[in-house]
Structures are given as structure tokens and as C-alpha cells.
Design a protein around this motif. Structure first.
Motif, PDB file in Angstrom:
ATOM      1  N   ALA A   1       0.425 -21.629  10.247  1.00 47.99           N
ATOM      2  CA  ALA A   1      -0.268 -22.049   9.018  1.00 47.99           C
ATOM      3  C   ALA A   1      -1.014 -20.862   8.409  1.00 47.99           C
ATOM      4  N   LYS A   2      -1.645 -20.093   9.262  1.00 50.64           N
ATOM      5  CA  LYS A   2      -2.366 -18.911   8.787  1.00 50.64           C
ATOM      6  C   LYS A   2      -1.382 -17.865   8.262  1.00 50.64           C
ATOM      7  N   SER A   3      -0.264 -17.758   8.937  1.00 48.63           N
ATOM      8  CA  SER A   3       0.759 -16.803   8.536  1.00 48.63           C
ATOM      9  C   SER A   3       1.347 -17.169   7.171  1.00 48.63           C
ATOM     10  N   GLU A   4       1.443 -18.457   6.888  1.00 50.97           N
ATOM     11  CA  GLU A   4       1.924 -18.906   5.573  1.00 50.97           C
ATOM     12  C   GLU A   4       0.980 -18.440   4.470  1.00 50.97           C
ATOM     13  N   LEU A   5      -0.310 -18.474   4.758  1.00 49.72           N
ATOM     14  CA  LEU A   5      -1.292 -17.985   3.787  1.00 49.72           C
ATOM     15  C   LEU A   5      -1.053 -16.500   3.512  1.00 49.72           C
ATOM     16  N   ILE A   6      -0.834 -15.739   4.562  1.00 47.65           N
ATOM     17  CA  ILE A   6      -0.571 -14.305   4.398  1.00 47.65           C
ATOM     18  C   ILE A   6       0.714 -14.097   3.602  1.00 47.65           C
ATOM     19  N   ASP A   7       1.732 -14.903   3.892  1.00 47.62           N
ATOM     20  CA  ASP A   7       2.988 -14.809   3.130  1.00 47.62           C
ATOM     21  C   ASP A   7       2.745 -15.060   1.645  1.00 47.62           C
ATOM     22  N   THR A   8       1.867 -15.995   1.338  1.00 51.28           N
ATOM     23  CA  THR A   8       1.524 -16.272  -0.062  1.00 51.28           C
ATOM     24  C   THR A   8       0.830 -15.063  -0.686  1.00 51.28           C
ATOM     25  N   LEU A   9      -0.082 -14.454   0.053  1.00 51.01           N
ATOM     26  CA  LEU A   9      -0.771 -13.263  -0.451  1.00 51.01           C
ATOM     27  C   LEU A   9       0.204 -12.104  -0.652  1.00 51.01           C
ATOM     28  N   LEU A  10       1.191 -12.018   0.220  1.00 59.22           N
ATOM     29  CA  LEU A  10       2.170 -10.927   0.134  1.00 59.22           C
ATOM     30  C   LEU A  10       2.993 -10.986  -1.149  1.00 59.22           C
ATOM     31  N   GLN A  11       3.163 -12.178  -1.696  1.00 58.71           N
ATOM     32  CA  GLN A  11       3.982 -12.337  -2.903  1.00 58.71           C
ATOM     33  C   GLN A  11       3.430 -11.560  -4.094  1.00 58.71           C
ATOM     34  N   THR A  12       2.120 -11.378  -4.128  1.00 62.02           N
ATOM     35  CA  THR A  12       1.515 -10.686  -5.272  1.00 62.02           C
ATOM     36  C   THR A  12       0.874  -9.358  -4.872  1.00 62.02           C
ATOM     37  N   SER A  13       1.122  -8.910  -3.656  1.00 65.42           N
ATOM     38  CA  SER A  13       0.486  -7.688  -3.159  1.00 65.42           C
ATOM     39  C   SER A  13       1.368  -6.468  -3.369  1.00 65.42           C
ATOM     40  N   SER A  14       0.712  -5.336  -3.499  1.00 61.52           N
ATOM     41  CA  SER A  14       1.431  -4.060  -3.579  1.00 61.52           C
ATOM     42  C   SER A  14       2.048  -3.754  -2.217  1.00 61.52           C
ATOM     43  N   GLU A  15       2.879  -2.742  -2.180  1.00 59.63           N
ATOM     44  CA  GLU A  15       3.523  -2.359  -0.923  1.00 59.63           C
ATOM     45  C   GLU A  15       2.480  -1.940   0.118  1.00 59.63           C
ATOM     46  N   VAL A  16       1.499  -1.162  -0.310  1.00 58.59           N
ATOM     47  CA  VAL A  16       0.457  -0.707   0.618  1.00 58.59           C
ATOM     48  C   VAL A  16      -0.323  -1.897   1.164  1.00 58.59           C
ATOM     49  N   MET A  17      -0.715  -2.812   0.285  1.00 56.14           N
ATOM     50  CA  MET A  17      -1.475  -3.984   0.728  1.00 56.14           C
ATOM     51  C   MET A  17      -0.607  -4.890   1.596  1.00 56.14           C
ATOM     52  N   SER A  18       0.655  -5.018   1.252  1.00 53.67           N
ATOM     53  CA  SER A  18       1.569  -5.839   2.058  1.00 53.67           C
ATOM     54  C   SER A  18       1.684  -5.285   3.473  1.00 53.67           C
ATOM     55  N   ASN A  19       1.861  -3.981   3.572  1.00 50.60           N
ATOM     56  CA  ASN A  19       1.935  -3.356   4.900  1.00 50.60           C
ATOM     57  C   ASN A  19       0.642  -3.565   5.677  1.00 50.60           C
ATOM     58  N   PHE A  20      -0.473  -3.458   4.982  1.00 50.62           N
ATOM     59  CA  PHE A  20      -1.778  -3.652   5.610  1.00 50.62           C
ATOM     60  C   PHE A  20      -1.917  -5.087   6.129  1.00 50.62           C
ATOM     61  N   LEU A  21      -1.587  -6.057   5.282  1.00 50.23           N
ATOM     62  CA  LEU A  21      -1.697  -7.465   5.689  1.00 50.23           C
ATOM     63  C   LEU A  21      -0.763  -7.777   6.859  1.00 50.23           C
ATOM     64  N   ASN A  22       0.429  -7.217   6.828  1.00 44.93           N
ATOM     65  CA  ASN A  22       1.358  -7.424   7.943  1.00 44.93           C
ATOM     66  C   ASN A  22       0.840  -6.794   9.232  1.00 44.93           C
ATOM     67  N   THR A  23       0.188  -5.654   9.114  1.00 48.88           N
ATOM     68  CA  THR A  23      -0.412  -5.015  10.295  1.00 48.88           C
ATOM     69  C   THR A  23      -1.527  -5.886  10.862  1.00 48.88           C
ATOM     70  N   ILE A  24      -2.362  -6.405   9.982  1.00 48.64           N
ATOM     71  CA  ILE A  24      -3.454  -7.289  10.415  1.00 48.64           C
ATOM     72  C   ILE A  24      -2.867  -8.504  11.139  1.00 48.64           C
ATOM     73  N   ARG A  25      -1.825  -9.060  10.570  1.00 38.33           N
ATOM     74  CA  ARG A  25      -1.183 -10.233  11.175  1.00 38.33           C
ATOM     75  C   ARG A  25      -0.575  -9.880  12.530  1.00 38.33           C
ATOM     76  N   SER A  26       0.186  -8.803  12.588  1.00 35.48           N
ATOM     77  CA  SER A  26       0.865  -8.451  13.844  1.00 35.48           C
ATOM     78  C   SER A  26      -0.118  -8.038  14.939  1.00 35.48           C
ATOM     79  N   ASN A  27      -1.287  -7.547  14.546  1.00 38.30           N
ATOM     80  CA  ASN A  27      -2.305  -7.167  15.536  1.00 38.30           C
ATOM     81  C   ASN A  27      -3.219  -8.333  15.911  1.00 38.30           C
ATOM     82  N   GLY A  28      -2.939  -9.505  15.367  1.00 36.30           N
ATOM     83  CA  GLY A  28      -3.730 -10.683  15.716  1.00 36.30           C
ATOM     84  C   GLY A  28      -5.145 -10.654  15.172  1.00 36.30           C
TER      85      GLY A  28
END
Length: 175
Positions: free
Chosen positions: A55-82
Motif C-alpha cells: 500500500a505504501k509502495s503504491e503511494l510511491i508509485d503515484t509520486l513517481l508518475q510526476t517526478s523527475s528522473e533524479v527524484m524518481s531514483n531517490f524515491l526508489n532508493t528510499i523504498r528499496s532501503n526500507g
């Protein structure tokens, strides 16, 4: 999460953004996300263990839709690092670090009456010189209990020129 860890993530984001020449754009994204987090209480959602990782990951996926590449990579790192539960804190730390970098600050001026625009401008000029700032936003808080004068607070540095404090000092000297 400790402040040190938040600082590490925020520093990494700012460094990558600077390397890619996208610092201003990333800071805009960070500000927008902070606002989104505040308006929708997303920090509490991400920190709440009741909600599943998916459920939390879905929120991040929603944020990724409008994020720049740098921000997307950052959000994915935050997610993968728990660290999803800490994302709000990391974003706030990123804003604070950027404000420090560019010498930007909110300055609270407590006064017994509301300040005029001219007075606010004088406080801006004073804060810029006293606190070595480039950009200042003055937030005027009215507190009749200080009787007169003012209290200026910027980044934990306080100038207390209130009548209440001055009277207390005089009373302490007399007694």
C-alpha cells in the motif's frame, strides 16, 4: 530515523541534483512533496505499521508518475532501503539543508502588537545582517504578554528585546 541518517539521504539528493544541474528543480519538487505530505498526512500513513508495504509502495508509485528522473531514483532508493516511514523527515531535512546552503530562513518576530509593513521590512534587513542571511521571511506573532518590544528567533538564535524580559532583569538586579 536519526537526524544523521536523514541528513545523509538529503545530502545525497542535493549532491546528485547539483551534479546534474537540477538543484532548483529538485528543490521545487521537495517543497511540493512536503506540502503534499502535510496536506494529506502522508508521513503518518508511511510510518503506520498497520498499512502494508505494498500500500505504501503504491503511494510511491503515484509520486513517481510526476517526478523527475533524479527524484524518481531517490524515491526508489528510499523504498528499496526500507525508509518509507522516514520520507517526510528526509524531505524536511533536504529543505533545511538547502535553506542553509542558500542562507534562507524564516524569522519569527514576536511583538505585543502586529507589525506594519515598514517594520517588517526593517526586521528583514536586520535579520539579514545579524544572522548572515540572503533571503528572509518574517513571521509576526502577536503576544501581548511581552508588554512591548520584540523577540526575534531565527534558526534557534534569539534576540530578546521584550519589555517583559527587561523588567525581569531589573527585578533580578534589585532583589
Amino acid at each position: 530515523m536519526t537526524k544523521v541518517n536523514s541528513q545523509k539521504y538529503s545530502k545525497a539528493l542535493l549532491e546528485v541534483a547539483q551534479e546534474k544541474g537540477q538543484l532548483e528543480a529538485i528543490l521545487t519538487e521537495v517543497s511540493e512533496m512536503i506540502q503534499l505530505f502535510k496536506e494529506n498526512n502522508l508521513g503518518a500513513f508511511l510510518a503506520n505499521e498497520v498499512y502494508s508495504f505494498s500500500a505504501k509502495s503504491e503511494l510511491i508509485d503515484t509520486l513517481l508518475q510526476t517526478s523527475s528522473e533524479v527524484m524518481s531514483n531517490f524515491l526508489n532508493t528510499i523504498r528499496s532501503n526500507g525508509r518509507l516511514a522516514d520520507l517526510g523527515e528526509i524531505l524536511e531535512e533536504t529543505k533545511n539543508a538547502a535553506d542553509d546552503m542558500f542562507k534562507i530562513a524564516d524569522v519569527e518576530v514576536v511583538s505585543s502588537i502586529a507589525l506594519s509593513e515598514a517594520q517588517i521590512e526593517k526586521f528583514k534587513a536586520m535579520a539579514k545582517s545579524k544572522f548572515d542571511l540572503n533571503e528572509v521571511t518574517v513571521i509576526n506573532t502577536v503576544n501581548e504578554k511581552i508588554l512591548g518590544g520584540f523577540i526575534v528567533n531565527s534558526r534557534g538564535k534569539i534576540i530578546d528585546a521584550s519589555l517583559k524580559t527587561q523588567l525581569a532583569k531589573i527585578a533580578a538586579e534589585i532583589l
